[in-house]
Design an enzyme around this catalytic site. Structure first.
Site, PDB file in Angstrom:
ATOM      1  N   HIS A 166       0.809  -1.216   0.152  1.00 56.89           N
ATOM      2  CA  HIS A 166       0.136  -0.149  -0.001  1.00 56.89           C
ATOM      3  C   HIS A 166       0.966   1.229   0.010  1.00 56.89           C
ATOM      4  CE1 HIS A 166      -3.219  -2.507   2.201  1.00 56.89           C
ATOM      5  NE2 HIS A 166      -4.039  -2.087   1.072  1.00 56.89           N
ATOM      6  N   CYS A 253      -2.635   0.176   9.821  1.00 51.84           N
ATOM      7  CA  CYS A 253      -3.743  -1.015   9.566  1.00 51.84           C
ATOM      8  C   CYS A 253      -4.485  -1.354  10.492  1.00 51.84           C
ATOM      9  CB  CYS A 253      -3.550  -2.016   8.495  1.00 51.84           C
ATOM     10  SG  CYS A 253      -2.345  -3.161   9.166  1.00 51.84           S
TER      11      CYS A 253
HETATM   12  C1  CIR Z   1      -3.482  -8.099   3.113  1.00 50.66           C
HETATM   13  O1  CIR Z   1      -2.897  -8.292   2.263  1.00 50.66           O
HETATM   14  O2  CIR Z   1      -4.583  -7.468   2.622  1.00 50.66           O
HETATM   15  C2  CIR Z   1      -3.519  -8.210   4.545  1.00 50.66           C
HETATM   16  N1  CIR Z   1      -2.679  -9.322   4.867  1.00 50.66           N
HETATM   17  C3  CIR Z   1      -2.474  -6.880   5.176  1.00 50.66           C
HETATM   18  C4  CIR Z   1      -3.270  -5.816   5.120  1.00 50.66           C
HETATM   19  C5  CIR Z   1      -2.397  -4.644   5.724  1.00 50.66           C
HETATM   20  N2  CIR Z   1      -3.246  -3.309   5.565  1.00 50.66           N
HETATM   21  C6  CIR Z   1      -2.585  -2.122   5.483  1.00 50.66           C
HETATM   22  O3  CIR Z   1      -1.150  -2.058   5.780  1.00 50.66           O
HETATM   23  N3  CIR Z   1      -3.240  -1.237   5.571  1.00 50.66           N
END
Ligand code: CIR
Length: 261
Positions: A166, A253
């Site tokens: 991201h 997150c």
């Molecule tokens: C994903 O790949 O969607 C999750 N395993 C990790 C999401 C992390 N989100 C973020 O950094 N905003």
């Protein structure tokens, strides 16, 4: 009499039993100790409370492996909450409960199919948004977001990101005028109006820091970057998050900050 400062609400959700099945894009799958991840998450929530947030915990969603990463499900502004449409099918159901939790606080707007957008790509500073153009956030997702927020006077810039999940894996704001970034993943020139602090090259994931009030939270695994922030005069605190990091999650997150509107 002065205005009584109101505390931001931090929406969080506990670590699900299924976190070992979390989506992975740039990381190899390694075993995750669910209890340890849950402990780290509890400490993270306690830290948010100490920093002045009012933590509002959503019910666990054990069948949704990435449901602890609530930041991705919505972007909340004083005027409206934008409910996102995550890229992976496995993450789409996460938004329902987040929308339900926000519906009394904000008017809701939705990113509509086939566009995708995740909160981890949305960097909000004042009346501006920088939004990562990534595998998770499409150009039409950014366009829809722009249409939703433009009437409130916000501008939106799409930012190319490469090598990480991201935009906020690559860059986060650490005070009013400063960003912390990893120049390998995002072009520092895009943030030319900000003072820029680069992560230590040994700590590429350190760029995902969480700024709350006058404190910057950095994962404990990144002492060299912590030192860089402190040398710049910032107040830094740390939290262990290495078990959650195995699911490709950072610090921002795990909470969705809702500043009282
Ligand atoms: C994903 O790949 O969607 C999750 N395993 C990790 C999401 C992390 N989100 C973020 O950094 N905003």
């Amino acid at each position: 009499m002065g205005k009584i400062p109101s505390m931001p609400i931090a929406l969080t959700r506990p670590v699900p039993r299924s976190i070992a099945d979390a989506e992975l894009t740039h990381l190899e799958r390694v075993p995750i100790d669910v209890e340890r991840a849950a402990r780290q998450h509890r400490r993270y929530c306690e830290l948010l409370e100490r920093l002045g947030c009012s933590v509002r915990e959503l019910a666990p969603e054990d069948g949704l492996p990435d449901s602890v990463f609530v930041e991705d499900a919505a972007v909340v502004l004083p005027e409206v909450a934008v409910i996102t449409r995550p890229g992976p099918r496995s993450r789409r159901a996460e938004t329902e409960t987040v929308a339900r939790a926000l519906r009394f606080d904000r008017e809701l707007a939705y990113i509509e199919a086939p566009a995708t957008l995740e909160g981890g790509d949305v960097l909000h500073t004042g009346r501006r948004f920088f939004i990562g153009l990534t595998e998770r956030t499409s150009a039409d997702g950014i366009d829809q977001f722009r249409e939703i927020v433009a009437p409130y006077g916000y501008t939106v810039e799409a930012v190319p990101v490469s090598g990480c999940l991201h935009l906020k894996t690559a860059v986060t704001q650490v005070d009013e005028s400063t960003v912390l970034l990893n120049p390998a993943w995002v072009d520092p020139g895009i943030f030319a109006e900000f003072s820029r602090i680069e992560v230590d090259p040994d700590e590429p994931f350190a760029a995902n820091a969480l700024w709350i009030g006058d404190t910057v939270v950095v994962a404990a695994a990144f002492p060299k970057t912590r030192q860089r922030l402190e040398q710049a005069g910032l107040q830094v605190t740390t939290v262990d998050a290495d078990e959650l990091a195995k699911a490709e999650g950072g610090l921002t997150c795990c909470s969705l900050l809702v500043t009282p509107g």
